[in-house]
Write a protein that holds these residues in place. Structure first.
Motif, short mmCIF file in Angstrom:
data_model
loop_
_atom_site.label_atom_id
_atom_site.label_comp_id
_atom_site.label_asym_id
_atom_site.label_seq_id
_atom_site.Cartn_x
_atom_site.Cartn_y
_atom_site.Cartn_z
N PHE A 155 80.50 76.91 64.18
CA PHE A 155 80.26 75.63 63.53
C PHE A 155 80.11 74.50 64.54
O PHE A 155 79.35 73.55 64.31
CB PHE A 155 81.41 75.33 62.57
N ALA A 156 80.82 74.57 65.64
CA ALA A 156 80.83 73.48 66.62
C ALA A 156 80.92 74.08 68.02
O ALA A 156 81.32 75.22 68.21
CB ALA A 156 82.00 72.54 66.36
N ASP A 157 80.52 73.26 69.02
CA ASP A 157 80.65 73.68 70.41
C ASP A 157 82.04 73.43 70.96
O ASP A 157 82.41 73.98 72.00
CB ASP A 157 79.61 72.94 71.27
N ALA A 158 82.81 72.59 70.30
CA ALA A 158 84.19 72.33 70.69
C ALA A 158 84.96 71.87 69.47
O ALA A 158 84.39 71.31 68.53
CB ALA A 158 84.27 71.28 71.80
N ARG A 188 98.03 66.80 70.74
CA ARG A 188 96.98 67.82 70.67
C ARG A 188 97.65 69.18 70.59
O ARG A 188 98.29 69.64 71.53
CB ARG A 188 96.06 67.73 71.88
N LEU A 189 97.49 69.86 69.46
CA LEU A 189 98.12 71.16 69.27
C LEU A 189 97.25 72.32 69.75
O LEU A 189 97.77 73.35 70.17
CB LEU A 189 98.47 71.37 67.80
N ALA A 190 95.94 72.16 69.66
CA ALA A 190 95.05 73.26 70.05
C ALA A 190 93.68 72.68 70.36
O ALA A 190 93.26 71.66 69.81
CB ALA A 190 94.94 74.30 68.94
N VAL A 191 92.97 73.36 71.24
CA VAL A 191 91.62 72.96 71.62
C VAL A 191 90.83 74.21 71.98
O VAL A 191 91.40 75.18 72.50
CB VAL A 191 91.63 71.95 72.79
N ALA A 192 89.55 74.23 71.66
CA ALA A 192 88.70 75.37 72.00
C ALA A 192 87.31 74.86 72.37
O ALA A 192 86.83 73.86 71.83
CB ALA A 192 88.60 76.34 70.81
N ARG A 267 99.70 62.80 52.14
CA ARG A 267 99.91 61.95 53.30
C ARG A 267 99.15 62.48 54.50
O ARG A 267 98.85 63.68 54.61
CB ARG A 267 101.40 61.83 53.63
N ALA A 268 98.86 61.56 55.42
CA ALA A 268 98.09 61.91 56.61
C ALA A 268 98.93 62.71 57.57
O ALA A 268 100.10 62.40 57.81
CB ALA A 268 97.57 60.65 57.29
N LEU A 269 98.34 63.76 58.13
CA LEU A 269 99.00 64.57 59.16
C LEU A 269 98.40 64.32 60.53
O LEU A 269 99.10 64.41 61.54
CB LEU A 269 98.86 66.06 58.84
N GLY A 270 97.12 64.04 60.59
CA GLY A 270 96.43 63.89 61.86
C GLY A 270 94.94 64.01 61.63
O GLY A 270 94.43 63.59 60.58
N PHE A 271 94.24 64.62 62.57
CA PHE A 271 92.80 64.79 62.40
C PHE A 271 92.33 65.98 63.24
O PHE A 271 92.99 66.40 64.19
CB PHE A 271 92.04 63.52 62.82
N ALA A 272 91.17 66.51 62.83
CA ALA A 272 90.47 67.53 63.60
C ALA A 272 89.23 66.89 64.20
O ALA A 272 88.62 66.00 63.59
CB ALA A 272 90.09 68.71 62.72
N VAL A 273 88.86 67.32 65.38
CA VAL A 273 87.64 66.84 66.03
C VAL A 273 86.72 68.02 66.25
O VAL A 273 87.14 69.05 66.80
CB VAL A 273 87.96 66.15 67.38
N PHE A 274 85.47 67.89 65.82
CA PHE A 274 84.44 68.89 66.07
C PHE A 274 83.28 68.21 66.77
O PHE A 274 82.95 67.06 66.46
CB PHE A 274 83.96 69.52 64.76
N SER A 275 82.66 68.90 67.72
CA SER A 275 81.54 68.30 68.45
C SER A 275 80.43 69.32 68.68
O SER A 275 80.69 70.53 68.77
CB SER A 275 82.01 67.73 69.79
N ARG A 276 79.21 68.81 68.74
CA ARG A 276 78.04 69.62 69.08
C ARG A 276 77.33 69.00 70.28
O ARG A 276 77.21 67.77 70.37
CB ARG A 276 77.09 69.72 67.89
#
Length: 557
Positions: A155-158, A188-192, A267-276
């Motif tokens: 879905f995303a490059d990162a 930041r809990l995880a990154v790929a 309630r808000a927990l945080g956010f996910a970031v996706f990039s192409r």
């Protein structure tokens, strides 16, 4: 005791059926939009009011699709339905698989219905895999890693998962998600990354790092509004430069980014970031919808894991604070004690050794039903009550009767097993009473083991309050060369073995360990746990071994 989950997991939000609704556009034979469905509004990011009366390729900014679309419309209008793929347009970067067929309006004029399925390449498969993998465990870091592993690189490059730092704290006080200046603090809990060699990326974006996102960043806006924010590489670069004092130029290749809110239980927990990256089609409205569905699943799993971790820490601390760290044993006796917590959840196992006048000693061991904070809290109340009652020199049977009344008055519906013993080292005389607890074992030097005399009674807290439980007290003498073992059911019961079989295994392990320990109770305890290693981790385990000091010839007359 039977396992009970410490927190009720919240199920993943079901996929909104409307998200799968095809986009339908009505066109006249000249290609002008005369009808615009809700599915078209979601897919192409245009309201019907903006679309009606316009030229479709011009409206969507896809002039390359004009000629193929005109040909498809003309063919359909002539009575020959058309199915094929139109060139890419915003909202459908990989092209759109569409059908065109003629319709006759009430006025008699011919219209053409263009129908486009939501162009989520592998989207349903991706969501199905996310449902299977995300949140399969209650491990917070693993849940975050599973989320980015599902999305990158398909879905995303990162991808990365950020959780508000205050949500990871043990307390959950109702304070704002952001700071006074509008910034938010996240971890930041995880990154790929999809790159073949992500070493530099891992250095720039280490997992576990705490990051402050200023108010004007897309990330803080995502938290503040609860909506997905689309942005480009410069915004990401500015954040990194402010945090590290250096530019990570490769970020500029990531030209299309999404900051997607993570929210669960309102309630808000945080956010996910996706990039192409440049060269790959940027995110369109359909991608944004898919990202929101993925984030909803991730948020549910992350919140379940977060609540479990908090409860596990609380119950662990509570139990650790209540179990005795030092045991005072009167002259004439030896005692070894061990406690092994369950891997998954803290239970309600407890024990205490209380010195009494005349160098006697009281030993109490029990197990509150369930796991987690409730079981640990019940254990704490019962242990304190038992300590007080035996300190008042009440006989074991009366101690259990009063504990039974206390258990029935606990706020949460609880019951527990308990065994109370008072031993006189001078005579090795033991007074015992039991409330549904596994019977003590006596290991003898001839290589045999047997149940030590005890009369079983109802567990604490289960009797009818109108008819209080009565407990029988038994007297027995500990042989001068025997070893008495008290234990909880975690050492003898499992999913594959009933308690009778488990007690038989414990008896064999006790005899074998004592024979090879040279008289040391500490070594005997270690040996028992080593021989029954397959029992450990499934449930809490408590083990106490009691024996006379070496050299005793027999009970005093």
């Amino acid at each position: 005791m039977a396992t009970h989950p410490p927190a009720r997991p919240e199920p993943a939000a079901p996929l909104d059926p409307a998200a799968l609704e095809p986009a339908t556009v009505l066109l006249d034979t000249g290609g002008t939009v005369t009808g615009w469905s809700d599915g078209a509004a979601r897919l192409f990011g245009r309201a019907a009011a903006d679309a009606l009366g316009t030229d479709l390729p011009g409206l969507l900014g896809g002039p390359a699709a004009a000629a193929p679309l005109a040909e498809a419309v003309a063919r359909a209008a002539s009575g020959r339905p058309w199915t094929g793929t139109l060139p890419p347009i915003p909202g459908a970067p990989d092209g759109i698989r569409a059908t065109c067929q003629a319709l006759t309006a009430e006025s008699g004029r011919t219209l053409v219905a263009l129908t486009v399925a939501a162009p989520w390449a592998g989207g349903l498969e991706l969501l199905n895999e996310a449902g299977r993998r995300i949140g399969a465990t209650l491990d917070l870091a693993l849940t975050a890693r599973e989320t980015v592993a599902v999305t990158v690189p398909r879905f995303a490059d990162a991808g990365a998962i950020y959780v508000l730092e205050r949500r990871l704290a043990d307390d959950d006080a109702p304070v704002p998600d952001g700071r006074d200046d509008g910034s938010v603090v996240v971890r930041r809990l995880a990154v790929a990354f999809a790159d073949d060699d992500p070493g530099d990326w891992a250095a720039a974006f280490p997992a576990g790092e705490v990051v402050v996102c200023p108010a004007d960043t897309p990330y803080a806006r995502c938290i503040a509004t609860g909506r997905t924010v689309e942005f480009g590489g410069e915004d990401a670069l500015d954040t990194i430069a402010a945090r590290t004092g250096r530019r990570v130029e490769a970020v500029l290749d990531h030209v299309s980014l999404l900051a997607v809110p993570l929210a669960a239980r309102g309630r808000a927990l945080g956010f996910a970031v996706f990039s192409r990256k440049r060269g790959r089609a940027p995110f369109g409205p359909a991608d944004t919808a898919l990202a929101a569905e993925l984030a909803a699943r991730a948020a549910t799993g992350i919140d379940n894991a977060r609540l479990y971790r908090r409860e596990h820490r609380t119950s662990t601390a509570l139990q650790a604070g209540l179990l005795p760290t030092r045991v005072t044993v009167p002259p004439g006796l030896r005692l070894a004690h061990r406690y092994r917590p369950a891997r998954a959840a803290v239970g309600g196992d407890w024990y205490d050794v209380v010195p009494l006048p005349d160098e006697r000693v009281a030993i109490v061991i029990g197990d509150s039903v369930g796991h987690g904070v409730t079981a640990a809290a019940a254990m704490g109340q019962l242990r304190v009550a038992a300590h007080t009652l035996v300190s008042c020199e009440l006989p074991p049977a009366e101690v259990l009767a009063r504990l039974d009344a206390i258990a029935q008055d606990l706020d949460a519906a609880q019951f527990a097993t308990c065994l109370c013993v008072v031993c006189d080292p001078a005579t090795l005389r033991c007074e015992l009473a039991c409330a549904g607890h596994p019977p003590p074992l006596l290991a003898l030097p001839d290589g045999t083991a047997r149940h030590f005399a005890v009369a079983d009674g109802l567990p604490l807290g289960v009797a009818d309050p109108a008819h209080p439980a009565e407990y029988e007290q038994v007297t027995a003498v500990l042989p001068p060369d025997g070893v008495l073992a008290f234990y909880t059911d975690g050492l003898v019961e499992s999913r594959t073995r009933n308690i009778e079989e488990g007690i038989a295994r414990l008896a064999s392990a006790l005899v074998a360990s004592h024979a090879g320990a040279g008289g040391s109770l500490e070594d005997t305890a270690d040996g028992v746990l080593a021989l029954l290693a397959d029992q450990q981790g499934q449930d809490d385990i408590a083990l106490l071994l009691v024996g006379p000091e070496p050299g005793r010839l027999g009970p005093a007359s």
